[in-house]
Design an enzyme around this catalytic site. Sequence first.
Site, PDB file in Angstrom:
ATOM      1  N   ALA A  64      74.999 -39.194   2.416  1.00  9.69           N
ATOM      2  CA  ALA A  64      74.426 -37.973   1.870  1.00  9.69           C
ATOM      3  C   ALA A  64      73.988 -38.253   0.432  1.00  9.69           C
ATOM      4  O   ALA A  64      74.517 -39.158  -0.217  1.00  9.69           O
ATOM      5  CB  ALA A  64      75.477 -36.866   1.901  1.00  9.69           C
ATOM      6  N   GLU A 130      83.545 -41.710   1.726  1.00  9.95           N
ATOM      7  CA  GLU A 130      83.654 -40.355   1.164  1.00  9.95           C
ATOM      8  C   GLU A 130      84.924 -40.148   0.352  1.00  9.95           C
ATOM      9  O   GLU A 130      84.915 -39.434  -0.655  1.00  9.95           O
ATOM     10  CB  GLU A 130      83.593 -39.308   2.285  1.00  9.95           C
ATOM     11  CG  GLU A 130      82.216 -39.107   2.899  1.00  9.95           C
ATOM     12  CD  GLU A 130      81.955 -40.016   4.087  1.00  9.95           C
ATOM     13  OE1 GLU A 130      82.643 -41.050   4.246  1.00  9.95           O
ATOM     14  OE2 GLU A 130      81.050 -39.688   4.873  1.00  9.95           O
TER      15      GLU A 130
END
Length: 256
Positions: A64, A130
């Site tokens: 992302a 992440e």
Amino acid sequence: MANVLVERAGTDVVLLRLNRPEARNALSPELREELRDLFLALDRDESCRAIVITGDMRAFAAGADIKAMAEATPAEMMERDDETNWAAIRNCRKPVIAAVNGYALGGGCELAMHCDIIIAGKSARFGQPEVKLGIMPGAGGTQRLTRAIGKFRAMQLLLTGDFLSAEEAHVAGLVSSVSEDDAVVGDALALAARIAALPPLAVEEIKRVVLTGMDMPLEAALKLEMRSAYLLFGTADKGEAMRAFVEKRPAVFTGK
Ligand code: CAA
């Protein structure tokens, strides 16, 4: 400039190239929306029988877009409705092959795992980093990775943010095959062309039953498989394929 470039490879294979090289193909909200619209359109496009998705030599996708997320609140993340974007890829009936060079990280690894087949270049790197950003995967990373490589290897990757090499990912079962870096896209397109030449209804039904059955109890999944197998006996392509075999000639498929 388009965040995703679309190329026709032959008559019935479509190649999608993520096109944010300056950001290692990070999946910005705009890129995700383009990808969603492309998948929705290709799903309906009868002339498209297989899709290859790739990035560039440095990155398939580095996840992302962190810059677009840095200040985002939970409400803003919800408003982006990423679920709909991912669903368009997940629900695509056409076979989708990821051709991975460079980094497939975070949402990039999740994008590859949305595909049906993953071909990786020798230098590719896979990971879910992440945790290092104080967040966690949100597009299937905890679930698809665990199903692909098992709890203990998945936990190690998810809890450390470490990367797997292409060879390690292959051995672990995350990658279908490993190619030379500069052969990845060509190999993926050749594979896509071979699949695209097969009876499309059989290809579609096999994909559907594998994906649906994975989340069902075995008995129910086996029943689903048998019903779908019988259903294909009603297609013109089944008749043509079996007649062609008996008559020792190449089959000509119509997709009906
Ligand atoms: N988002 C936004 N920009 C990114 C990016 C990302 N995920 N990854 C790389 N970039 C940008 C960098 O900021 C840099 O931009 P500038 O030139 O403007 O500084 C450019 O791409 C090149 O990056 P690097 O200089 O870092 O390139 P590198 O080759 O040395 O390293 C890398 C490549 C290992 C991929 C490194 O960039 C990196 O670690 N990126 C972040 C990976 C990551 O943490 N991904 C997970 C994101 S969160 C997520 O994905 C969660 C979700 O789905 C919900």
